[in-house]
Design a protein around this motif. Structure first.
Motif, short mmCIF file in Angstrom:
data_model
loop_
_atom_site.label_atom_id
_atom_site.label_comp_id
_atom_site.label_asym_id
_atom_site.label_seq_id
_atom_site.Cartn_x
_atom_site.Cartn_y
_atom_site.Cartn_z
N TYR A 108 -16.38 -7.38 -4.15
CA TYR A 108 -15.38 -6.70 -3.34
C TYR A 108 -14.17 -7.62 -3.23
O TYR A 108 -14.26 -8.69 -2.62
CB TYR A 108 -15.93 -6.40 -1.95
N VAL A 109 -13.07 -7.22 -3.85
CA VAL A 109 -11.85 -8.02 -3.83
C VAL A 109 -10.97 -7.53 -2.68
O VAL A 109 -10.68 -6.34 -2.59
CB VAL A 109 -11.09 -7.93 -5.16
N SER A 110 -10.55 -8.44 -1.83
CA SER A 110 -9.67 -8.08 -0.71
C SER A 110 -8.36 -7.52 -1.22
O SER A 110 -7.92 -7.82 -2.34
CB SER A 110 -9.37 -9.32 0.15
N GLY A 111 -7.71 -6.71 -0.40
CA GLY A 111 -6.44 -6.10 -0.77
C GLY A 111 -5.42 -7.13 -1.22
O GLY A 111 -5.23 -8.16 -0.56
N GLN A 112 -4.79 -6.85 -2.35
CA GLN A 112 -3.80 -7.76 -2.92
C GLN A 112 -2.43 -7.08 -2.93
O GLN A 112 -2.29 -5.93 -3.34
CB GLN A 112 -4.19 -8.15 -4.35
N THR A 113 -1.46 -7.83 -2.51
CA THR A 113 -0.07 -7.39 -2.52
C THR A 113 0.65 -8.09 -3.66
O THR A 113 0.09 -9.00 -4.29
CB THR A 113 0.62 -7.72 -1.18
N PRO A 114 1.87 -7.71 -3.94
CA PRO A 114 2.62 -8.38 -5.02
C PRO A 114 3.16 -9.73 -4.56
O PRO A 114 4.37 -9.93 -4.42
CB PRO A 114 3.73 -7.37 -5.34
N MET A 115 2.25 -10.65 -4.31
CA MET A 115 2.60 -11.95 -3.74
C MET A 115 2.33 -13.07 -4.73
O MET A 115 1.31 -13.07 -5.40
CB MET A 115 1.80 -12.17 -2.46
N LYS A 116 3.26 -14.00 -4.81
CA LYS A 116 3.10 -15.24 -5.57
C LYS A 116 3.47 -16.39 -4.65
O LYS A 116 4.51 -16.36 -4.02
CB LYS A 116 4.06 -15.26 -6.77
N ILE A 167 -2.74 1.54 -1.65
CA ILE A 167 -1.86 1.96 -0.56
C ILE A 167 -0.43 1.82 -1.06
O ILE A 167 -0.02 0.75 -1.49
CB ILE A 167 -2.05 1.10 0.71
N LEU A 168 0.29 2.92 -1.03
CA LEU A 168 1.71 2.95 -1.36
C LEU A 168 2.49 3.17 -0.09
O LEU A 168 2.01 3.85 0.83
CB LEU A 168 2.02 4.08 -2.35
N VAL A 184 -3.41 -3.23 -3.33
CA VAL A 184 -4.50 -2.76 -4.18
C VAL A 184 -5.75 -3.60 -3.89
O VAL A 184 -5.65 -4.82 -3.76
CB VAL A 184 -4.14 -2.91 -5.67
N ASP A 185 -6.90 -2.93 -3.78
CA ASP A 185 -8.16 -3.68 -3.78
C ASP A 185 -9.09 -3.05 -4.81
O ASP A 185 -8.89 -1.91 -5.22
CB ASP A 185 -8.80 -3.77 -2.39
N VAL A 186 -10.06 -3.83 -5.26
CA VAL A 186 -11.00 -3.33 -6.26
C VAL A 186 -12.43 -3.66 -5.86
O VAL A 186 -12.69 -4.63 -5.15
CB VAL A 186 -10.72 -3.91 -7.68
N THR A 187 -13.33 -2.80 -6.34
CA THR A 187 -14.76 -3.03 -6.21
C THR A 187 -15.33 -3.04 -7.62
O THR A 187 -15.06 -2.13 -8.40
CB THR A 187 -15.44 -1.93 -5.38
#
Length: 131
Positions: free
Chosen positions: A32-40, A80-81, A120-123
């Motif tokens: 389970y990957v936590s929600g990721q935003t377009p962050m660097k 989520i958009l 975005v998150d992924v399973t």
């Protein structure tokens, strides 16, 4: 197999804040990957929905890869958009990554706690890792 946590030291969010959750958690072959935003480097990148979507998905992939999973292991994606008008553009980017192995997905429109266009998150699941 027990529970394995990735990135338990917490990441760095916008403004340098400490994020008090794991980047991903693995249990019984599931990741389970936590929600990721377009962050660097703790900052949201500038750009439109296409650029931000690519980075949010790539951030998920980077975490999956660290944990030993690949795109073919993704079984579900949550998106989520912040604007429904981003839907078609997001789908084009989504196809770039998942065209050969499309997972199940949910996509909704909501405000985010950081100023960006997408999260975005992924399973993932791997039968080989379930033992």
């Amino acid at each position: 197999m027990g529970i394995k946590r990735y990135g338990t030291e917490g990441g760095t969010g916008t403004g340098g804040q400490h994020l008090p959750f794991a980047r991903a958690v693995e249990a019984g072959g599931w990741l389970y990957v936590s929600g990721q935003t377009p962050m660097k480097n703790g900052e949201i990148i500038e750009g439109g929905i296409v650029e931000q979507s690519r980075l949010a998905i790539q951030n998920c992939i980077d975490i999956m890869t660290e944990a030993g999973y690949g795109l073919a292991d993704v079984v579900h994606v949550s998106v989520i958009l912040t604007d429904a008008r981003y839907f078609q553009s997001f789908n084009k980017v989504f196809r770039e990554f998942f065209g050969d192995n499309p997972p199940a997905r949910i996509c909704c429109v909501a405000d985010l706690v950081v100023v960006c266009k997408v999260e975005v998150d992924v399973t993932c699941y791997s039968a080989q890792r379930s033992q």
